[in-house]
Enzyme design. Structure first.
Site, short mmCIF file in Angstrom:
data_model
loop_
_atom_site.label_atom_id
_atom_site.label_comp_id
_atom_site.label_asym_id
_atom_site.label_seq_id
_atom_site.Cartn_x
_atom_site.Cartn_y
_atom_site.Cartn_z
N CYS A 64 18.21 15.08 -4.76
CA CYS A 64 19.45 15.81 -5.05
C CYS A 64 19.58 16.13 -6.53
O CYS A 64 20.16 17.15 -6.90
CB CYS A 64 20.66 14.99 -4.60
SG CYS A 64 20.73 14.72 -2.83
N ASN A 65 19.05 15.24 -7.38
CA ASN A 65 19.25 15.37 -8.82
C ASN A 65 18.07 15.94 -9.59
O ASN A 65 18.16 16.15 -10.79
CB ASN A 65 19.60 14.00 -9.42
CG ASN A 65 20.93 13.49 -8.92
OD1 ASN A 65 21.82 14.26 -8.62
ND2 ASN A 65 21.06 12.18 -8.81
N GLN A 122 17.62 3.80 -5.87
CA GLN A 122 17.23 4.85 -4.92
C GLN A 122 16.03 5.66 -5.39
O GLN A 122 15.15 6.01 -4.61
CB GLN A 122 18.42 5.77 -4.65
CG GLN A 122 18.16 6.77 -3.52
CD GLN A 122 19.39 7.64 -3.25
OE1 GLN A 122 20.30 7.73 -4.06
NE2 GLN A 122 19.39 8.29 -2.11
#
Length: 421
Positions: A64-65, A122
């Site tokens: 996502c990043n 994560q």
């Protein structure tokens, strides 16, 4: 070892370029990042296109990043790779790092130093998954596998020994962490007053705690309903019911923008222990409640004090992490420097190990051995294995580079063994 020495080793010994190109939340807006979606099919296509231009070692890290690709090649191929990625990255300008800067960046990313939540766990799993996907696509050869394995090992050591994530700066997270030190949140009931950024963050953390019930009270019902869409398990109650709900709660978190007290001491009527967290300025919760026999109250002044202390601890943690990364990088560069002789030693070890395994299998088949005798046999053969290799290893490790090439060829010719090129 300084950066100049490192780059000399990479250029002269490795003769391989290591390049990262991509984009992350640090360099572009989340809105732009969210426009980029790399499916498994997209990534397989990219790997195939890279192989078409003779890039056979690459790893795509898509989260996502961040959307990043790491690759190794004797030729940089920067423009060609940019052309390949352009149709998948919506023509967003990509950041490029090369050689030592790219290695260092990968190790820092894997260790969580470039994550939104510093040191979070994560990203490590995401790097492992990216490495495994590359392997399935045939783009994880020996050198790239070594780089990523070392980055992963380094990250695990940092998480085990340095604990950056144990010193959060987010006031909401500090509050939840503080709560955990006093009670188990599992199966408890919580009331959150407010639905702004601070309240939403607190809700996000509480949802992960497997609580029995979480209730939201907010003056604007529409805001609360939006949270209900994201977290269907929460309850939405009228703001005016907050004192009644308190009678059945174990935890209260208040984070409104009200200029007045939201919870007043003389209106609280409880006979059970309750933990109150005030995330508002000015205060939402009457400070007189500190003296209530059933109330444990944390306010912003305390949480900010903890956050400031954590900031100082995190600075030291970051310095310690970078020192660990530097150590691992030096070991990695030495590995590249000794790669040729190490490959011959590995092949020699594999050859001898196969001979030992075959011998063990034959003897176990011919002899009627019990489990202890089998263990003794394996141990004896292993010792023989180590004795056979001791002298060749000592000789090869101390040869000049020009002689190492010659001895490598001799080993290949004598034993007729080949490694993965």
């Amino acid at each position: 070892m300084n950066h100049l020495q490192i780059n000399v080793i990479i250029a002269a010994v490795m003769k391989m370029n290591f390049i990262m190109m991509g984009i992350s939340y640090e360099e572009t807006s989340m809105n732009d990042l969210n426009q980029i979606f790399l499916s498994d099919t997209n990534m397989m296509e990219i790997y195939l296109k890279l192989q078409d231009i003779n890039i056979n070692q690459a790893v795509i890290l898509s989260t996502c990043n961040r959307k990043e690709i790491y690759y190794m090649s004797e030729t940089e191929h920067v423009n060609q790779v940019l052309d390949i990625l352009s149709s998948y990255m919506n023509d967003i300008s990509l950041h490029i790092r090369k050689d030592n800067e790219a290695y260092e960046y990968l190790f820092e990313v894997t260790s969580g130093l470039h994550s939104m939540v510093l040191g979070e766990d994560q990203i490590l799993g995401q790097v492992v998954d990216a490495m495994e996907f590359s392997k399935r696509c045939g783009c994880l050869k020996k050198e790239m596998a070594k780089v990523f394995r070392e980055a992963i090992t380094c990250a695990k050591e940092i998480k085990r020994d340095i604990h950056i994530s144990e010193h959060p700066l987010s006031l909401s997270y500090i509050a939840i962490k503080e709560l955990r030190q006093h009670i188990s949140l599992k199966g408890k009931n919580a009331l959150i007053i407010g639905s702004g950024k601070m309240a939403t963050l607190a809700l996000t953390y509480l949802v992960d705690e497997n609580m029995n019930n979480i209730t939201i009270c907010n003056r604007s019902v529409d805001h609360a309903k939006k949270l209900k869409q994201q977290y269907p398990s929460i309850d939405i109650k009228d703001y005016h019911q907050r004192y009644d709900i308190l009678q059945h709660c174990d935890v209260l978190i208040s984070a409104t923008s009200s200029p007045h007290l939201v919870i007043e001491e003389d209106k609280v009527n409880i006979d059970h222990d309750i933990y109150m967290i005030d995330l508002a300025l000015p205060n939402d919760i009457d400070e007189k409640l500190i003296n209530h026999e059933h109330v444990f109250l944390l306010n912003m002044s305390y949480l900010k004090k903890v956050s400031h202390e954590n900031e100082e601890k995190r600075k030291q943690c970051i310095n310690d992490s970078k020192a660990t990364i530097e150590h691992y990088l030096e070991e990695l560069y030495h590995w590249f420097e000794n790669e040729k002789v190490d490959e011959s030693l590995m092949l020699l070890q594999q050859y001898y190990q196969q001979v030992i395994d075959d011998t063990d299998a034959i003897l176990e088949k011919k002899l009627n051995l019990d489990e202890h005798e089998k263990y003794v046999l394996k141990k004896t053969l292993h010792i023989m294995h180590m004795r056979l290799l001791k002298q060749p290893i000592q000789v090869l490790k101390h040869l000049d580079e020009d002689k190492q090439d010659l001895y490598n060829q001799v080993i290949d010719a004598l034993f007729q063994i080949e490694g993965e090129k």
